[in-house]
Write a protein that holds these residues in place. Sequence first.
Motif, mmCIF file in Angstrom:
data_model
loop_
_atom_site.group_PDB
_atom_site.id
_atom_site.type_symbol
_atom_site.label_atom_id
_atom_site.label_comp_id
_atom_site.label_asym_id
_atom_site.label_seq_id
_atom_site.Cartn_x
_atom_site.Cartn_y
_atom_site.Cartn_z
ATOM 1 N N VAL A 30 -48.232 6.742 -31.083
ATOM 2 C CA VAL A 30 -49.656 7.059 -30.865
ATOM 3 C C VAL A 30 -50.254 6.084 -29.854
ATOM 4 C CG1 VAL A 30 -51.924 7.065 -31.975
ATOM 5 C CG2 VAL A 30 -49.975 8.161 -33.100
ATOM 6 N N SER B 125 -51.888 13.557 -27.582
ATOM 7 C CA SER B 125 -52.788 12.709 -28.346
ATOM 8 C C SER B 125 -53.588 13.529 -29.361
ATOM 9 C CB SER B 125 -53.734 11.966 -27.396
ATOM 10 O OG SER B 125 -54.625 11.160 -28.117
ATOM 11 N N GLY C 113 -62.233 7.851 -35.171
ATOM 12 C CA GLY C 113 -60.833 8.062 -35.528
ATOM 13 C C GLY C 113 -60.227 6.840 -36.179
ATOM 14 N N PHE D 26 -53.245 13.132 -33.478
ATOM 15 C CA PHE D 26 -54.428 12.826 -34.281
ATOM 16 C C PHE D 26 -54.654 13.906 -35.328
ATOM 17 C CE2 PHE D 26 -59.053 12.914 -35.032
ATOM 18 C CZ PHE D 26 -59.203 11.642 -35.558
ATOM 19 N N ASN E 139 -51.609 7.076 -26.047
ATOM 20 C CA ASN E 139 -53.003 6.809 -25.681
ATOM 21 C C ASN E 139 -53.115 5.791 -24.547
ATOM 22 O OD1 ASN E 139 -54.147 8.668 -27.456
ATOM 23 N ND2 ASN E 139 -54.105 7.211 -29.132
ATOM 24 N N TYR F 164 -63.216 11.679 -39.681
ATOM 25 C CA TYR F 164 -62.209 12.524 -39.042
ATOM 26 C C TYR F 164 -62.858 13.725 -38.358
ATOM 27 C CZ TYR F 164 -58.052 15.462 -38.590
ATOM 28 O OH TYR F 164 -57.046 16.249 -38.101
#
Length: 128
Positions: free
Chosen positions: A50, A19, A92, A23, A54, A106
Amino acid sequence: MTWYYTQMVQWHVWLAWCSVGLFFVRGLLFQFGTPQLQGIAKDARLLVVVFSVNACLVVTGLALWGAIGYHPVRNGWLGVKLVALIGYVACGHWALSQVRFHLIGYLTALALLALAMDLSINRQFLPG
Protein backbone atom coordinates in the motif's frame (compact mmCIF):
# COMPACT_ATOMS: atom_id res chain seq x y z
CA MET A 1 4.89 18.40 -23.05
CA THR A 2 7.74 16.18 -22.13
CA TRP A 3 8.51 12.90 -23.84
CA TYR A 4 7.26 10.77 -20.95
CA TYR A 5 3.87 12.44 -20.52
CA THR A 6 1.64 9.74 -22.06
CA GLN A 7 3.36 6.88 -20.26
CA MET A 8 3.34 8.79 -16.98
CA VAL A 9 -0.40 9.43 -17.29
CA GLN A 10 -0.99 5.72 -17.91
CA TRP A 11 1.12 4.74 -14.90
CA HIS A 12 -0.58 7.35 -12.73
CA VAL A 13 -4.04 6.07 -13.68
CA TRP A 14 -3.00 2.46 -13.09
CA LEU A 15 -1.49 3.29 -9.70
CA ALA A 16 -4.59 5.29 -8.73
CA TRP A 17 -6.87 2.34 -9.47
CA CYS A 18 -4.54 0.01 -7.54
CA SER A 19 -4.63 2.38 -4.58
CA VAL A 20 -8.43 2.61 -4.70
CA GLY A 21 -8.74 -1.18 -4.91
CA LEU A 22 -6.38 -1.77 -2.01
CA PHE A 23 -8.19 0.77 0.18
CA PHE A 24 -11.60 -0.62 -0.72
CA VAL A 25 -10.59 -4.25 -0.08
CA ARG A 26 -8.84 -3.43 3.19
CA GLY A 27 -11.95 -1.57 4.36
CA LEU A 28 -14.18 -4.51 3.44
CA LEU A 29 -11.87 -6.90 5.31
CA PHE A 30 -12.07 -4.70 8.39
CA GLN A 31 -15.82 -4.31 8.18
CA PHE A 32 -16.99 -7.79 7.25
CA GLY A 33 -14.02 -10.03 7.89
CA THR A 34 -13.24 -12.42 10.67
CA PRO A 35 -10.41 -11.52 13.06
CA GLN A 36 -8.09 -13.58 10.83
CA LEU A 37 -9.06 -11.55 7.73
CA GLN A 38 -8.74 -8.33 9.71
CA GLY A 39 -5.21 -9.45 10.56
CA ILE A 40 -4.48 -9.83 6.84
CA ALA A 41 -5.68 -6.26 6.27
CA LYS A 42 -3.12 -5.06 8.85
CA ASP A 43 -0.31 -7.38 7.71
CA ALA A 44 3.03 -5.58 7.38
CA ARG A 45 3.68 -6.96 3.88
CA LEU A 46 0.35 -5.62 2.62
CA LEU A 47 1.06 -2.27 4.25
CA VAL A 48 4.40 -2.12 2.40
CA VAL A 49 2.54 -2.71 -0.89
CA VAL A 50 0.00 0.00 0.00
CA PHE A 51 2.76 2.45 0.94
CA SER A 52 4.75 1.66 -2.21
CA VAL A 53 1.77 2.12 -4.53
CA ASN A 54 0.84 5.41 -2.87
CA ALA A 55 4.43 6.66 -2.91
CA CYS A 56 4.70 5.91 -6.64
CA LEU A 57 1.32 7.59 -7.14
CA VAL A 58 2.61 10.75 -5.47
CA VAL A 59 5.81 10.71 -7.53
CA THR A 60 3.95 10.32 -10.82
CA GLY A 61 1.44 12.97 -9.78
CA LEU A 62 4.19 15.45 -8.97
CA ALA A 63 5.98 14.65 -12.25
CA LEU A 64 2.78 15.25 -14.21
CA TRP A 65 2.10 18.42 -12.27
CA GLY A 66 5.55 19.72 -13.20
CA ALA A 67 5.18 18.67 -16.84
CA ILE A 68 1.77 20.25 -17.34
CA GLY A 69 2.34 23.39 -15.31
CA TYR A 70 -1.02 23.57 -13.53
CA HIS A 71 -1.18 25.69 -10.40
CA PRO A 72 -3.61 25.01 -7.53
CA VAL A 73 -4.55 28.68 -7.23
CA ARG A 74 -5.03 29.38 -10.96
CA ASN A 75 -6.67 26.01 -11.56
CA GLY A 76 -9.21 25.76 -8.76
CA TRP A 77 -10.06 22.13 -9.47
CA LEU A 78 -6.46 21.16 -8.68
CA GLY A 79 -6.54 23.01 -5.36
CA VAL A 80 -9.79 21.30 -4.38
CA LYS A 81 -8.36 17.94 -5.49
CA LEU A 82 -5.27 18.40 -3.31
CA VAL A 83 -7.43 19.32 -0.30
CA ALA A 84 -9.67 16.29 -0.98
CA LEU A 85 -6.62 14.02 -1.18
CA ILE A 86 -5.29 15.32 2.13
CA GLY A 87 -8.71 14.69 3.69
CA TYR A 88 -8.79 11.23 2.13
CA VAL A 89 -5.41 10.34 3.63
CA ALA A 90 -6.42 11.65 7.07
CA CYS A 91 -9.82 9.91 7.12
CA GLY A 92 -8.41 6.70 5.66
CA HIS A 93 -5.65 6.64 8.25
CA TRP A 94 -8.19 7.22 11.02
CA ALA A 95 -10.53 4.54 9.66
CA LEU A 96 -8.03 1.74 9.07
CA SER A 97 -5.10 2.27 11.40
CA GLN A 98 -6.82 1.97 14.76
CA VAL A 99 -7.65 -1.18 16.69
CA ARG A 100 -11.32 -0.58 15.95
CA PHE A 101 -12.63 0.05 12.43
CA HIS A 102 -14.29 3.47 12.00
CA LEU A 103 -17.03 3.20 9.38
CA ILE A 104 -17.67 6.97 9.28
CA GLY A 105 -14.01 7.65 8.55
CA TYR A 106 -13.98 4.95 5.87
CA LEU A 107 -17.09 6.29 4.12
CA THR A 108 -15.81 9.86 4.36
CA ALA A 109 -12.50 8.79 2.86
CA LEU A 110 -14.32 7.05 0.00
CA ALA A 111 -16.40 10.19 -0.65
CA LEU A 112 -13.30 12.39 -0.70
CA LEU A 113 -11.56 9.89 -2.97
CA ALA A 114 -14.53 9.96 -5.35
CA LEU A 115 -14.37 13.78 -5.40
CA ALA A 116 -10.62 13.72 -6.16
CA MET A 117 -11.12 11.20 -8.96
CA ASP A 118 -13.99 13.22 -10.44
CA LEU A 119 -11.83 16.34 -10.41
CA SER A 120 -9.00 14.41 -12.08
CA ILE A 121 -11.26 13.24 -14.87
CA ASN A 122 -13.44 16.32 -15.47
CA ARG A 123 -11.00 19.06 -14.38
CA GLN A 124 -13.73 21.32 -13.07
CA PHE A 125 -15.08 21.75 -9.57
CA LEU A 126 -18.42 23.32 -10.34
CA PRO A 127 -20.39 22.56 -13.49
CA GLY A 128 -20.61 25.28 -16.05
